[in-house]
Design an enzyme around this catalytic site. Structure first.
Site, PDB file in Angstrom:
ATOM      1  N   LYS A 257      -0.691  11.528   2.142  1.00 29.38           N
ATOM      2  CA  LYS A 257      -0.518  10.132   2.558  1.00 29.38           C
ATOM      3  C   LYS A 257      -1.179   9.930   3.915  1.00 29.38           C
ATOM      4  CE  LYS A 257       3.024   6.892   4.227  1.00 29.38           C
ATOM      5  NZ  LYS A 257       4.455   6.717   4.546  1.00 29.38           N
ATOM      6  N   ASP A 262       1.392   1.992  10.329  1.00 22.70           N
ATOM      7  CA  ASP A 262       2.303   1.299   9.420  1.00 22.70           C
ATOM      8  C   ASP A 262       3.124   0.258  10.183  1.00 22.70           C
ATOM      9  OD1 ASP A 262       3.885   0.482   7.346  1.00 22.70           O
ATOM     10  OD2 ASP A 262       5.183   2.254   7.379  1.00 22.70           O
ATOM     11  N   LYS A 269       8.392  -4.067  10.617  1.00 22.18           N
ATOM     12  CA  LYS A 269       9.305  -3.174  11.315  1.00 22.18           C
ATOM     13  C   LYS A 269       9.763  -3.810  12.628  1.00 22.18           C
ATOM     14  CE  LYS A 269       7.192   1.134   9.624  1.00 22.18           C
ATOM     15  NZ  LYS A 269       8.344   1.708   8.903  1.00 22.18           N
ATOM     16  N   ASP A 280       2.067   8.122  10.605  1.00 22.71           N
ATOM     17  CA  ASP A 280       2.257   7.964   9.164  1.00 22.71           C
ATOM     18  C   ASP A 280       1.102   8.540   8.356  1.00 22.71           C
ATOM     19  OD1 ASP A 280       4.184   7.247   7.367  1.00 22.71           O
ATOM     20  OD2 ASP A 280       3.550   5.176   7.157  1.00 22.71           O
ATOM     21  N   ASP A 339       7.127  -2.300   3.193  1.00 20.24           N
ATOM     22  CA  ASP A 339       7.257  -1.129   4.056  1.00 20.24           C
ATOM     23  C   ASP A 339       7.491   0.144   3.240  1.00 20.24           C
ATOM     24  OD1 ASP A 339       7.252   0.202   6.455  1.00 20.24           O
ATOM     25  OD2 ASP A 339       9.371  -0.157   6.888  1.00 20.24           O
ATOM     26  N   GLU A 341       5.195   1.589   1.379  1.00 22.50           N
ATOM     27  CA  GLU A 341       3.786   1.579   0.992  1.00 22.50           C
ATOM     28  C   GLU A 341       3.225   2.963   0.695  1.00 22.50           C
ATOM     29  OE1 GLU A 341       3.576   3.465   4.594  1.00 22.50           O
ATOM     30  OE2 GLU A 341       4.751   1.694   4.146  1.00 22.50           O
ATOM     31  N   ARG A 343       4.351   5.455  -1.035  1.00 21.93           N
ATOM     32  CA  ARG A 343       4.461   5.843  -2.452  1.00 21.93           C
ATOM     33  C   ARG A 343       3.431   5.125  -3.311  1.00 21.93           C
ATOM     34  NH1 ARG A 343      10.541   3.849  -2.375  1.00 21.93           N
ATOM     35  NH2 ARG A 343      10.219   4.805  -0.342  1.00 21.93           N
TER      36      ARG A 343
END
Length: 519
Positions: A257, A262, A269, A280, A339, A341, A343
């Site tokens: 990933k 993010d 957030k 991230d 949020d 994202e 996956r």
């Protein structure tokens, strides 16, 4: 200027007046050091009585150190105790000691340990010397830290071979590369910059990456990656590095990933929750560092590293809650949380590894959920897998490598219903956050290769261990190299691999950690 880190199996002559020296190990190993063998590191500054008194006076709780000559000659002791879910190398405490005891400039670390802990210890030392720093007052003077190893216990008579040093150097370079990428802010480590890091590694390894980017992602059906990154000024990408040696019989994929930042998307957030979201991309960074080291050390099977890169930004083109996206697997997802994202991008990555690359072993690694830190803590990544042998092997590899993991439930029949959608095949975020959330997130990814997948799938959620304090750890490099070490030409990697099929390993010699057979 960044530190140059070197490894050596012999001791060179030095004087603490000019070059600091730190001697570190467990107390039982320090007690085995012969002063006559190591006095070459002290010049005329430290005599036998001072050294012996210093070692005998150490009382680790959990660690302890003693200055032997000003601050330039120090002996430090790792913890006595090591529980069964910890790494015998005491890697996390070793990193702390190195950071607190080094003095700067050109210096030496004398590491004493058993051969079984050598690889994990080297990676722990590498974490103490990050490559990225944004301070303006840094010296431009070159700095070299040389780690000189004195082995004790089983297998110590052999000393360090050139092959051992190559393994330590490649792995430490991989750890520091992963940590650098993870530490850098998105203004510098955006998708363009990450792709350049991939190209640089590929160039060194003689591999040209395949890159699918921007609107091409959309045209080819990568709805997950495209949807997450389409609002950013720099387009998202799927990049693939493929190592294909002659004689290979297995196809293995590592999928990372790479969300370079993010914001949470339209499900924004909080101002405090957003700080640190440059990390991230830690899963993709770890995959890149691990791939670099593994190929350098002669991986004998087909190995594909996939990088799912995007910035989860806000703009006129941002993905919205209620949108329905079609993933590369062909399955549709109703967005109920922008949020969640990671996956989405990984779902596309593993589907490509399965459908196009025909991989029978797929590992995805990600800073996926905040719940991981609650479930397994700051030091252990959470793992979910469809293969019990892989679960046992990964736990073993975690202890051998210093990148600790802990198993989480794999029960699709109980947990995947959390993603139920009336309008699409699934939603992307769970209905009940208190129902094994880390496992559920992994199952979302697994669903895009199918729960009937006959190969081995392993999910590594390392959201918490990707950093300590305000620094990245380069997590995952040591773990993946150890987990798949049996397929390497490097003897040191084979010796710590949990797979008993490793060639050239004498399992009855007592020189190797616990091993587990993968069927």
């Amino acid at each position: 200027m960044a530190v140059t880190l070197k490894f050596s199996g012999s001791l060179s002559q030095s004087d603490p007046l000019k070059h600091g020296v730190l001697i570190v190990g467990q107390s039982k190993h320090l007690a085995q050091l012969n002063y006559d063998d190591i006095k070459i590191k002290f010049g005329t500054r430290v005599n036998r009585e001072t050294f012996t008194s210093g070692v005998n006076g150490l009382h680790p709780s959990p660690t302890d150190s003693c200055s032997l000559w000003l601050n330039n000659a120090t002996v430090a002791c790792l913890p006595h105790k090591c529980s069964r879910h910890n790494t015998p190398s005491r890697a996390h405490h070793l990193t702390k000691i190195i950071r607190s005891c080094v003095v700067g400039g050109e210096e030496f670390v004398l590491l004493t340990c058993e051969r079984a802990d050598l690889f994990a210890s080297a990676c722990a030392i590498a974490r103490a010397f990050p490559l990225f720093m944004g301070k303006s007052n840094l010296s431009d003077a070159p700095r070299v830290v040389t780690v000189e190893v004195v082995l004790v216990g089983p297998g110590s008579d052999e000393g360090l071979s050139e092959s051992d040093i190559q393994a330590l150097s490649a792995a430490s370079d991989g750890v520091r590369l992963a940590a650098k990428i993870t530490d850098m802010p998105c203004a510098d480590m955006h998708t363009d910059a990450f792709l350049q890091e991939i190209k640089t590694v590929g160039q060194e390894l003689g591999i040209t990456p395949e890159i699918i980017r921007g609107e091409e992602l959309n045209r080819r059906g990568f709805g997950g990656i495209y949807g997450v990154g389409k609002a950013a000024t720099r387009p998202p990408a799927l990049a693939i590095l493929s190592h294909k040696p002659q004689g290979a019989t297995q196809n293995i994929a590592w999928v990372g990933k790479g969300i370079v930042y993010d914001t949470g998307g339209l499900c924004l957030k909080s101002k405090t929750g957003m700080c640190g979201m440059k990390r991230d991309c830690g899963g993709a960074a770890g995959v890149l560092g691990a791939f670099y080291a593994m190929v350098k050390l002669g991986f004998t099977e087909n190995l594909h590293a996939l990088f799912c890169l995007a910035e989860n930004a806000i703009g006129p083109e941002a993905q919205r809650p209620d949108d329905i996206v079609k993933m590369y697997s062909g399955r549709t997802v109703e967005i109920n949380n922008t949020d969640a994202e990671g996956r989405l991008v990984l779902g596309d990555g593993v589907a490509y590894a399965h459908r196009d690359l025909k991989c029978e072993t797929i590992v995805d690694m990600a800073t996926l959920t905040g719940a991981q830190g609650i479930a397994t803590g700051k030091f252990h990544a959470g793992i979910v897998t469809n293969n019990e042998d892989m679960e046992a092997a990964c736990i073993c590899a975690g202890r051998n490598s210093g990148d600790l993991v802990h198993a989480l439930p794999y029960t699709p029949e109980l947990h995947f219903s959390e993603f139920a959608s009336v309008l699409a095949d699934m939603k992307n975020s769970v209905a009940e956050r208190g129902n094994a959330q880390v496992s559920c997130a992994g199952l979302f990814i697994h669903s895009h290769i199918g729960f009937d997948y006959h190969g081995t799938w392993l999910h590594i959620d390392m959201a918490a261990p990707v950093y300590v304090g305000e620094r990245a750890t380069g997590y995952g490099v040591s773990l993946l190299n150890t987990l798949f070490g049996a397929m390497s030409e490097n003897k040191l990697l084979r010796s710590i691999s949990p797979d008993t099929r490793a060639n050239g390993v004498d399992e009855d010699s007592g020189n190797n950690p616990k091993k587990i057979r993968l069927n």
